[in-house]
Design a protein around this motif. Structure first.
Motif, PDB file in Angstrom:
ATOM      1  N   ARG A  20     -15.514 -15.379 -20.030  1.00 35.54           N
ATOM      2  CA  ARG A  20     -16.054 -14.724 -19.102  1.00 35.54           C
ATOM      3  C   ARG A  20     -16.449 -13.561 -19.304  1.00 35.54           C
ATOM      4  O   ARG A  20     -17.372 -12.870 -18.622  1.00 35.54           O
ATOM      5  N   ALA A  21     -15.536 -13.026 -20.371  1.00 33.03           N
ATOM      6  CA  ALA A  21     -15.983 -11.331 -20.569  1.00 33.03           C
ATOM      7  C   ALA A  21     -17.193 -11.372 -21.265  1.00 33.03           C
ATOM      8  O   ALA A  21     -18.173 -10.240 -21.008  1.00 33.03           O
ATOM      9  N   VAL A  22     -17.620 -12.196 -22.216  1.00 28.52           N
ATOM     10  CA  VAL A  22     -18.975 -12.230 -22.765  1.00 28.52           C
ATOM     11  C   VAL A  22     -20.137 -12.421 -21.481  1.00 28.52           C
ATOM     12  O   VAL A  22     -21.062 -11.657 -21.731  1.00 28.52           O
ATOM     13  N   LEU A  23     -19.910 -13.402 -20.722  1.00 34.00           N
ATOM     14  CA  LEU A  23     -20.893 -13.355 -19.462  1.00 34.00           C
ATOM     15  C   LEU A  23     -21.028 -12.246 -18.715  1.00 34.00           C
ATOM     16  O   LEU A  23     -22.170 -11.715 -18.221  1.00 34.00           O
ATOM     17  N   ALA A  24     -19.983 -11.406 -18.503  1.00 34.96           N
ATOM     18  CA  ALA A  24     -19.953 -10.213 -17.764  1.00 34.96           C
ATOM     19  C   ALA A  24     -20.654  -9.086 -18.480  1.00 34.96           C
ATOM     20  O   ALA A  24     -21.215  -8.414 -17.849  1.00 34.96           O
ATOM     21  N   GLU A  37     -23.703  -2.912 -27.979  1.00 37.73           N
ATOM     22  CA  GLU A  37     -22.921  -3.168 -29.372  1.00 37.73           C
ATOM     23  C   GLU A  37     -21.864  -2.440 -29.324  1.00 37.73           C
ATOM     24  O   GLU A  37     -20.526  -3.000 -29.978  1.00 37.73           O
ATOM     25  N   ARG A  38     -21.680  -1.338 -28.786  1.00 39.63           N
ATOM     26  CA  ARG A  38     -20.365  -0.354 -28.922  1.00 39.63           C
ATOM     27  C   ARG A  38     -19.511  -1.044 -27.861  1.00 39.63           C
ATOM     28  O   ARG A  38     -18.389  -1.261 -28.295  1.00 39.63           O
ATOM     29  N   ALA A  39     -19.909  -1.544 -26.831  1.00 41.57           N
ATOM     30  CA  ALA A  39     -19.130  -2.163 -25.639  1.00 41.57           C
ATOM     31  C   ALA A  39     -18.576  -3.483 -26.214  1.00 41.57           C
ATOM     32  O   ALA A  39     -17.427  -3.903 -25.812  1.00 41.57           O
ATOM     33  N   ILE A  40     -18.984  -4.005 -27.119  1.00 41.83           N
ATOM     34  CA  ILE A  40     -19.003  -5.298 -27.528  1.00 41.83           C
ATOM     35  C   ILE A  40     -17.744  -5.191 -28.375  1.00 41.83           C
ATOM     36  O   ILE A  40     -16.690  -5.967 -28.512  1.00 41.83           O
ATOM     37  N   ARG A  41     -17.790  -4.382 -29.309  1.00 39.36           N
ATOM     38  CA  ARG A  41     -16.793  -3.954 -30.464  1.00 39.36           C
ATOM     39  C   ARG A  41     -15.649  -3.442 -29.469  1.00 39.36           C
ATOM     40  O   ARG A  41     -14.505  -3.927 -29.805  1.00 39.36           O
ATOM     41  N   GLU A  42     -15.418  -2.629 -28.624  1.00 37.35           N
ATOM     42  CA  GLU A  42     -14.432  -1.868 -28.025  1.00 37.35           C
ATOM     43  C   GLU A  42     -13.903  -2.606 -27.070  1.00 37.35           C
ATOM     44  O   GLU A  42     -12.784  -2.662 -26.759  1.00 37.35           O
ATOM     45  N   ASP A  43     -14.836  -3.216 -26.346  1.00 37.93           N
ATOM     46  CA  ASP A  43     -14.122  -3.823 -24.699  1.00 37.93           C
ATOM     47  C   ASP A  43     -13.742  -5.445 -25.345  1.00 37.93           C
ATOM     48  O   ASP A  43     -12.841  -5.879 -24.810  1.00 37.93           O
ATOM     49  N   ILE A  46     -14.711  -8.010 -30.893  1.00 36.47           N
ATOM     50  CA  ILE A  46     -15.352  -8.564 -32.015  1.00 36.47           C
ATOM     51  C   ILE A  46     -16.574  -8.202 -32.317  1.00 36.47           C
ATOM     52  O   ILE A  46     -17.072  -7.063 -31.546  1.00 36.47           O
ATOM     53  N   SER A  47     -17.360  -8.587 -33.450  1.00 36.39           N
ATOM     54  CA  SER A  47     -18.346  -8.018 -33.858  1.00 36.39           C
ATOM     55  C   SER A  47     -19.641  -8.570 -33.185  1.00 36.39           C
ATOM     56  O   SER A  47     -19.606  -9.532 -32.677  1.00 36.39           O
ATOM     57  N   PRO A  48     -20.652  -7.879 -33.163  1.00 35.81           N
ATOM     58  CA  PRO A  48     -21.860  -8.313 -32.333  1.00 35.81           C
ATOM     59  C   PRO A  48     -22.416  -9.685 -32.769  1.00 35.81           C
ATOM     60  O   PRO A  48     -22.826 -10.486 -32.043  1.00 35.81           O
ATOM     61  N   TYR A  52     -22.656 -12.676 -30.098  1.00 37.96           N
ATOM     62  CA  TYR A  52     -23.999 -13.479 -30.323  1.00 37.96           C
ATOM     63  C   TYR A  52     -23.862 -14.871 -30.433  1.00 37.96           C
ATOM     64  O   TYR A  52     -24.385 -16.069 -29.816  1.00 37.96           O
ATOM     65  N   GLN A  53     -22.867 -15.399 -31.413  1.00 39.64           N
ATOM     66  CA  GLN A  53     -22.621 -16.699 -31.652  1.00 39.64           C
ATOM     67  C   GLN A  53     -22.054 -17.413 -30.302  1.00 39.64           C
ATOM     68  O   GLN A  53     -22.254 -18.406 -29.801  1.00 39.64           O
ATOM     69  N   LEU A  54     -20.824 -16.797 -29.880  1.00 37.17           N
ATOM     70  CA  LEU A  54     -20.195 -17.217 -28.569  1.00 37.17           C
ATOM     71  C   LEU A  54     -21.236 -17.171 -27.551  1.00 37.17           C
ATOM     72  O   LEU A  54     -21.248 -18.401 -26.741  1.00 37.17           O
TER      73      LEU A  54
END
Length: 86
Positions: A20-24, A37-43, A46-48, A52-54
């Motif tokens: 759900r967080a990935v979709l958000a 990319e910074r939000a992906i790592r911090e929030d 996980i790595s970018p 993108y795999q998820l």
């Protein structure tokens, strides 16, 4: 007789918090790739690449389509357009 297809077996389970967080993240607009990319790592923690795999797996998941049809359909169109250019 064989069991149900894998995606039907998984469809009974709701999306995880991470899914759900990935979709958000994809629903948000970003000023540039660095901020996303910074939000992906911090929030998400996980790595970018993993993100993108998820995300790509979610685009083929019926549960994601049911949870957020606008986002999933938009991303499917983008993915299909990119595949068409290859």
């Amino acid at each position: 007789m064989t069991g149900p297809p894998a995606d039907d077996a998984d469809s009974a389970a709701p999306l995880s918090d991470q899914e759900r967080a990935v979709l958000a993240v994809e629903r948000r607009s970003w000023p540039g790739p660095g901020a996303k990319e910074r939000a992906i790592r911090e929030d998400l923690g996980i790595s970018p690449v993993r993100y993108y795999q998820l995300l790509n797996a979610l685009l083929d998941d019926r549960r994601a389509l049911e949870a957020d049809p606008v986002t999933v359909n938009r991303l499917r169109r983008v993915r299909d357009a990119r595949r068409g250019r290859r």
